[in-house]
Design a protein around this motif. Sequence first.
Motif, PDB file in Angstrom:
ATOM      1  N   PHE A 303       3.789  -0.036   3.459  1.00 38.61           N
ATOM      2  CA  PHE A 303       2.453   0.661   4.278  1.00 38.61           C
ATOM      3  C   PHE A 303       1.538   0.534   3.468  1.00 38.61           C
ATOM      4  N   ASN A 304       1.600   1.230   2.142  1.00 38.34           N
ATOM      5  CA  ASN A 304       0.781   1.832   1.269  1.00 38.34           C
ATOM      6  C   ASN A 304       0.739   0.659   0.092  1.00 38.34           C
ATOM      7  N   PHE A 307      -1.825  -1.797   2.601  1.00 38.76           N
ATOM      8  CA  PHE A 307      -2.861  -1.169   2.604  1.00 38.76           C
ATOM      9  C   PHE A 307      -3.427  -1.652   1.504  1.00 38.76           C
ATOM     10  N   ASN A 310      -4.755  -5.044   1.616  1.00 37.79           N
ATOM     11  CA  ASN A 310      -5.347  -5.841   2.493  1.00 37.79           C
ATOM     12  C   ASN A 310      -7.107  -4.790   2.543  1.00 37.79           C
ATOM     13  N   MET A 356     -10.823  -3.123   7.351  1.00 38.91           N
ATOM     14  CA  MET A 356      -9.627  -2.085   7.147  1.00 38.91           C
ATOM     15  C   MET A 356      -8.508  -1.836   7.866  1.00 38.91           C
ATOM     16  N   ARG A 357      -8.859  -1.911   8.943  1.00 38.29           N
ATOM     17  CA  ARG A 357      -7.455  -0.764  10.180  1.00 38.29           C
ATOM     18  C   ARG A 357      -6.518  -2.247   9.951  1.00 38.29           C
ATOM     19  N   THR A 359      -3.933  -2.725   8.858  1.00 39.99           N
ATOM     20  CA  THR A 359      -2.296  -2.479   8.124  1.00 39.99           C
ATOM     21  C   THR A 359      -2.403  -0.808   9.435  1.00 39.99           C
ATOM     22  N   VAL A 360      -2.772  -0.748   9.539  1.00 38.76           N
ATOM     23  CA  VAL A 360      -2.531   0.316  10.400  1.00 38.76           C
ATOM     24  C   VAL A 360      -2.658  -0.094  11.370  1.00 38.76           C
ATOM     25  N   PRO A 417      -5.267   5.528  12.588  1.00 41.92           N
ATOM     26  CA  PRO A 417      -4.789   6.543  11.496  1.00 41.92           C
ATOM     27  C   PRO A 417      -3.625   7.406  11.783  1.00 41.92           C
ATOM     28  N   TYR A 432      -4.024   9.216   4.419  1.00 43.92           N
ATOM     29  CA  TYR A 432      -5.282   8.829   4.639  1.00 43.92           C
ATOM     30  C   TYR A 432      -6.249   8.205   4.550  1.00 43.92           C
ATOM     31  N   TYR A 436      -9.137   5.636   1.588  1.00 40.65           N
ATOM     32  CA  TYR A 436      -9.657   5.089   2.363  1.00 40.65           C
ATOM     33  C   TYR A 436     -10.866   5.171   1.544  1.00 40.65           C
ATOM     34  N   GLU A 489       0.894   0.018  -6.163  1.00 40.44           N
ATOM     35  CA  GLU A 489       0.313  -1.068  -5.079  1.00 40.44           C
ATOM     36  C   GLU A 489       0.075  -2.238  -6.004  1.00 40.44           C
TER      37      GLU A 489
END
Length: 509
Positions: A303-304, A307, A310, A356-357, A359-360, A417, A432, A436, A489
């Motif tokens: 996820f990280n 993101f 992303n 930016m949403r 991935t979530v 999130p 998160y 962000y 990342e």
Amino acid sequence: MRTKNSIKNTAYGIAGQLIGTILSFISRTLFINILGASYLGINGLFTNILSMLSLAELGVGSAIIYTMYKPLAEKDQTKIKALMRFYATAYKMIGCIVALLGLILLPFLDYLIKDKPNIPNLTVIYLMFLTNSVVTYFFAYKRSIITADQKNYLNTINQVRFMFIQNIIQITLLILTKNYILYLSVQIICSFISNVSISKKVDKIYPFLNIGKKEYLDKDNKKEIFKNIRAMMSHKIGGVVVNGTDNLLISTYVGVYFVGLYSNYIMIISIINSFIYQAFTAVTASIGNLNALEGKEKSYKIFNDVFFINFWLYGFCSISLWILLNPFIGMWIGNKYIMDNYIVLMIVINFFITGMRQTVIAYNSTLGLFWNDRFKPWFEAIINLIASIILLNRLGIVGVFLGTFISTITTSFWVEPYILYKHAFKKGLNIYMKKYALYTLVTIIAAILTQLACSVITTYTFISIVGRGLICFIIPNLIFAMFFYRTSEFIYLKKILVSLTSKFVVRIR
């Protein structure tokens, strides 16, 4: 295997999108020059109306695709057959409902168009849009199994092939006849043949779907699917109200001409979104497979990484849009099609926040967490509609986009999130939010420096836009790399880029 599938799907998606982009610009340029902004506005308005009618889908597709990840990973053909049978029946019913709703809406079209343009056969044009939309529902379930099985590149190849044929014929007809009805007829025919073609492809790849006895879902599986559908219904309604009402509000309160102006910006943003969407469609299926087979910590690590990618994509694209949108529109079709800078700024901000949403959203969808925030879309839709109407009357067109911003920040921005971190990762939302905030701050710094560097270029010629584009490419990417080159990342992203580059070099040799 998951990474290989994601890369393959992304590569085909991007290549297909490049071809589609070139054809779209040629077609749109001729469309504007031959038919004008009024036809462009009607095109955008009817597209939006049909997206509103897609409410009838009620999230059935997302709910069943989620249910399909595990049986596909485990090669459970009996379960897959049962799901596909259920899905096919549901979508045929949905297609009929959309057709009925579209016909019911027909008498109210005059109320949705302020300053009705002098365009003949508006009713016929609307019915053609409706036909094109309805046809798609009868084949949607066939495309979905390909997506869920990490083979979306097959969808891409199919769509690009028929998009190419469609655009070539439409361009030719526009030049020779200037007839919008013929233009739309080609779209309907190509859409139908494309769907039939992918349907036959699915039958060939998954022959077991048509062999042996018919399979049916048991009560427990149906109960679980209907629970997910109820949750996705809320998300579907909220999404359509938030994303599908902008053109309707502009058309009703301001005029269809401004819908035409806005549609050019939306086309460019949609093209960029489509490029990024290709990556996220590929990654989403892999995430579904990952979450079905792996543990929580592995899922959080990925996820990280995703993101971060992303952020990089949407941060870079948002800066480029802010710097290049108006100069490009001016050079492409003329200064009379340019919208004010503060309107463009709000459009770009909404693009960044929505982007930016992704991935979530991908994780919440593949983990089946849409039930946990099923009430969020209702609040988002209500806030969006009220804020947009109030601000539209006070501020004009920019109020519509400001209303979207307000509704997103007060709901989806933090609720989505929060659900993911609480139920999937068992971690606090503050982790998160800090990440962000850092990504947003770095994007703002990069945007300011890029704007300053581009301020020395004052003309809107092709050479000046190329110069701005080079600045947009160098400064944001350099700043992102300077801030994050030591993070895990960034190292993950670098490995992917090195792998892609090496494979590309080997293929050339």
